[in-house]
Design a protein around this motif. Structure first.
Motif, mmCIF file in Angstrom:
data_model
loop_
_atom_site.group_PDB
_atom_site.id
_atom_site.type_symbol
_atom_site.label_atom_id
_atom_site.label_comp_id
_atom_site.label_asym_id
_atom_site.label_seq_id
_atom_site.Cartn_x
_atom_site.Cartn_y
_atom_site.Cartn_z
ATOM 1 N N GLY A 67 70.956 -1.922 30.891
ATOM 2 C CA GLY A 67 70.782 -2.935 30.149
ATOM 3 C C GLY A 67 69.691 -4.238 31.007
ATOM 4 O O GLY A 67 68.916 -4.771 30.254
ATOM 5 N N ILE A 68 70.088 -4.031 32.333
ATOM 6 C CA ILE A 68 69.346 -5.047 33.035
ATOM 7 C C ILE A 68 67.946 -4.475 33.138
ATOM 8 O O ILE A 68 66.746 -5.388 33.119
ATOM 9 N N CYS A 69 67.768 -2.921 33.372
ATOM 10 C CA CYS A 69 66.357 -2.336 33.355
ATOM 11 C C CYS A 69 65.624 -2.368 32.116
ATOM 12 O O CYS A 69 64.518 -2.673 32.161
ATOM 13 N N PHE A 70 66.371 -2.611 30.927
ATOM 14 C CA PHE A 70 65.674 -2.766 29.574
ATOM 15 C C PHE A 70 65.186 -4.181 29.623
ATOM 16 O O PHE A 70 63.911 -4.187 29.316
ATOM 17 N N PHE A 71 65.863 -5.184 30.167
ATOM 18 C CA PHE A 71 65.533 -6.606 30.273
ATOM 19 C C PHE A 71 64.212 -6.654 30.919
ATOM 20 O O PHE A 71 63.122 -7.349 30.595
ATOM 21 N N VAL A 72 64.030 -6.230 32.118
ATOM 22 C CA VAL A 72 62.797 -6.163 33.188
ATOM 23 C C VAL A 72 61.714 -5.435 32.512
ATOM 24 O O VAL A 72 60.553 -5.813 32.380
ATOM 25 N N MET A 73 62.045 -4.019 31.914
ATOM 26 C CA MET A 73 61.054 -3.407 31.214
ATOM 27 C C MET A 73 60.178 -3.946 30.389
ATOM 28 O O MET A 73 58.919 -3.936 29.915
ATOM 29 N N THR A 74 60.947 -4.917 29.550
ATOM 30 C CA THR A 74 60.300 -5.528 28.265
ATOM 31 C C THR A 74 60.013 -6.855 28.501
ATOM 32 O O THR A 74 59.187 -7.519 27.573
ATOM 33 N N THR A 75 60.324 -7.442 29.549
ATOM 34 C CA THR A 75 59.906 -8.901 29.889
ATOM 35 C C THR A 75 59.207 -9.242 31.049
ATOM 36 O O THR A 75 58.960 -10.405 31.465
ATOM 37 N N ALA A 76 58.841 -8.242 31.820
ATOM 38 C CA ALA A 76 58.203 -8.444 33.315
ATOM 39 C C ALA A 76 56.924 -9.008 33.162
ATOM 40 O O ALA A 76 56.569 -9.735 34.187
ATOM 41 N N GLN A 77 56.200 -9.103 32.046
ATOM 42 C CA GLN A 77 55.050 -9.377 31.806
ATOM 43 C C GLN A 77 54.950 -11.068 31.971
ATOM 44 O O GLN A 77 53.901 -11.725 31.952
ATOM 45 N N VAL A 78 56.147 -11.705 32.110
ATOM 46 C CA VAL A 78 56.284 -13.081 32.412
ATOM 47 C C VAL A 78 55.453 -13.718 33.529
ATOM 48 O O VAL A 78 54.683 -14.497 33.428
ATOM 49 N N GLN A 79 55.362 -12.726 34.531
ATOM 50 C CA GLN A 79 54.570 -12.852 35.817
ATOM 51 C C GLN A 79 53.259 -12.951 35.626
ATOM 52 O O GLN A 79 52.549 -13.233 36.382
ATOM 53 N N ASP A 80 52.626 -12.133 34.590
ATOM 54 C CA ASP A 80 51.554 -11.972 34.351
ATOM 55 C C ASP A 80 50.639 -13.118 33.641
ATOM 56 O O ASP A 80 49.421 -13.209 33.488
ATOM 57 N N LEU A 81 51.589 -13.913 32.864
ATOM 58 C CA LEU A 81 50.870 -14.968 32.146
ATOM 59 C C LEU A 81 50.165 -16.084 33.054
ATOM 60 O O LEU A 81 49.375 -16.612 32.492
ATOM 61 N N ARG A 82 50.570 -16.284 34.238
ATOM 62 C CA ARG A 82 50.091 -17.367 35.036
ATOM 63 C C ARG A 82 48.862 -16.684 35.706
ATOM 64 O O ARG A 82 47.930 -17.713 36.348
ATOM 65 N N ASP A 83 48.619 -15.491 35.685
ATOM 66 C CA ASP A 83 47.479 -15.051 36.369
ATOM 67 C C ASP A 83 46.346 -14.369 35.764
ATOM 68 O O ASP A 83 45.659 -13.497 36.240
ATOM 69 N N GLN A 84 46.119 -14.604 34.557
ATOM 70 C CA GLN A 84 45.259 -13.919 33.693
ATOM 71 C C GLN A 84 43.777 -14.080 34.038
ATOM 72 O O GLN A 84 43.143 -13.320 33.896
ATOM 73 N N LYS A 85 43.442 -15.369 34.597
ATOM 74 C CA LYS A 85 42.186 -15.515 35.115
ATOM 75 C C LYS A 85 41.704 -14.724 36.128
ATOM 76 O O LYS A 85 40.818 -13.967 36.255
ATOM 77 N N GLY A 86 42.629 -14.620 37.246
ATOM 78 C CA GLY A 86 42.325 -13.479 38.263
ATOM 79 C C GLY A 86 42.407 -12.046 37.830
ATOM 80 O O GLY A 86 41.601 -11.133 38.288
ATOM 81 N N ASP A 87 43.125 -11.722 37.032
ATOM 82 C CA ASP A 87 43.447 -10.247 36.575
ATOM 83 C C ASP A 87 42.385 -9.876 35.712
ATOM 84 O O ASP A 87 41.915 -8.757 35.759
ATOM 85 N N LYS A 88 41.711 -10.809 35.074
ATOM 86 C CA LYS A 88 40.649 -10.457 34.291
ATOM 87 C C LYS A 88 39.377 -10.144 35.179
ATOM 88 O O LYS A 88 38.477 -9.270 34.793
ATOM 89 N N PHE A 89 39.414 -11.073 36.248
ATOM 90 C CA PHE A 89 38.267 -10.965 37.175
ATOM 91 C C PHE A 89 38.426 -9.527 37.909
ATOM 92 O O PHE A 89 37.366 -8.872 38.268
ATOM 93 N N VAL A 90 39.497 -9.111 38.425
ATOM 94 C CA VAL A 90 39.550 -7.900 38.976
ATOM 95 C C VAL A 90 39.551 -6.550 38.144
ATOM 96 O O VAL A 90 39.869 -5.286 38.595
ATOM 97 N N GLY A 91 39.786 -6.853 36.736
ATOM 98 C CA GLY A 91 39.676 -5.650 35.796
ATOM 99 C C GLY A 91 41.356 -5.115 35.485
ATOM 100 O O GLY A 91 41.286 -4.026 35.187
ATOM 101 N N ARG A 92 42.232 -6.082 36.091
ATOM 102 C CA ARG A 92 43.708 -5.478 35.655
ATOM 103 C C ARG A 92 44.101 -5.679 34.028
ATOM 104 O O ARG A 92 43.773 -6.840 33.649
ATOM 105 N N LYS A 93 44.482 -4.799 33.617
ATOM 106 C CA LYS A 93 44.986 -4.660 32.247
ATOM 107 C C LYS A 93 46.140 -5.230 31.942
ATOM 108 O O LYS A 93 47.140 -4.224 31.557
ATOM 109 N N THR A 94 46.736 -6.190 32.215
ATOM 110 C CA THR A 94 48.057 -6.778 32.209
ATOM 111 C C THR A 94 48.359 -6.825 30.413
ATOM 112 O O THR A 94 47.526 -7.010 29.603
ATOM 113 N N LEU A 95 49.493 -7.127 29.958
ATOM 114 C CA LEU A 95 49.727 -7.382 28.876
ATOM 115 C C LEU A 95 49.339 -8.348 28.181
ATOM 116 O O LEU A 95 48.772 -8.445 26.917
#
Length: 279
Positions: A141-169
């Protein structure tokens, strides 16, 4: 009377302890950090990449030693598994894939949950204890939570992720859709964990009633932790909807979403202790 033990509280600090070896990523993503996290030691000029590598080597030795002291051979084995998992991810640069990135976090969470289990039950390595059905369902149940919501950490990093070509959610499906999807999965994950917990707590009530303990009621600590979990989850959802700037997303991730994650480990530790008492 049920008391939250020291081992329960230790489980709550397992995530940051295991994440220490994740400093590997800061060495390999300096250019990205110059945009997303300029305050980090390397992009801020506090230390050099060479200094960071020296620290990484030191942590890589200290981490297994500490693991062995705390949890014996089982935790040492899990420590090496975590280190291998991080290195595998970094060397193949798999973090650029949105779906694998979440899977990486979910599997890492499973390793941490198993580590928490062995800290509480002792140092005997018994594979059948790992496969205990009741505790495994909660881990899943906890792993399901992480698997489906870990993209929370990527919302703050979109500018840099786009710069290096990282395809975050967020970049893959769009910021707004990603936020709504994450909110939905936060709610679903909470309901799943609550459903699993209720089944377990019902067993506690029946056992306590049969033993004439506490009149068959659930220990109040479980109710307090569940209330905190609901509050953190709801707060995360509200913040994802209202606060959309990178700095605000960083606060949401570190304080609210991260708090929910750590509290789940504390709750998991309480479940392990109660499960042992019921045997």
């Amino acid at each position: 009377m049920y008391n939250v033990s020291i081992s329960d509280w230790i489980t709550a600090i397992i995530p940051p302890i295991f994440m220490a070896i994740g400093r590997f990523s800061q060495i390999s993503s300096v250019e990205e950090d110059r945009i997303n996290k300029p305050f980090r030691p390397i992009p801020s000029g506090l230390i050099t990449i060479r200094d960071a590598k020296h620290r990484l080597v030191a942590i890589s030795f200290i981490f297994p030693v500490t693991a062995y002291i705390i949890g014996g051979l089982p935790l040492l084995f899990l420590c090496f598994m975590w280190q291998a998992w991080v290195i595998f991810n970094e060397l193949l640069n798999l973090g650029k894939n949105a779906f694998y990135k979440n899977f990486f976090s979910a599997f890492g969470t499973w390793i941490q949950l198993v580590g928490s289990y062995y800290i509480i039950i002792g140092t005997n390595l018994k594979i059948f204890e790992l496969l205990n059905s009741e505790l495994n369902i909660f881990k899943l149940g906890i792993c399901f939570f992480v698997m489906t919501t870990a993209q929370v950490q990527d919302l703050r990093d979109q500018k840099g992720d786009k710069f290096v070509g990282r395809k975050t959610l967020p970049l893959l499906i769009g910021d707004n859709i990603c936020r709504w999807f994450t909110i939905l999965m936060l709610i679903i994950s909470l309901l799943v964990i609550r459903y699993i917990s209720n089944n377990f707590l019902q067993v506690i009530v029946e056992k306590n009633f049969e033993a004439n303990i506490n009149n068959g009621f659930v220990p109040y600590e479980f109710g307090i932790i569940e209330f905190i979990l609901i509050a953190l989850n709801v707060s995360s959802c509200i913040r994802l909807f209202i606060y959309r700037q990178p700095k605000q997303d960083n606060i949401t991730y570190q304080r609210w979403y991260g708090g929910f994650y750590c509290m789940l480990f504390l709750y998991y530790g309480m479940r392990i202790n109660e499960h042992i008492k019921l045997e």
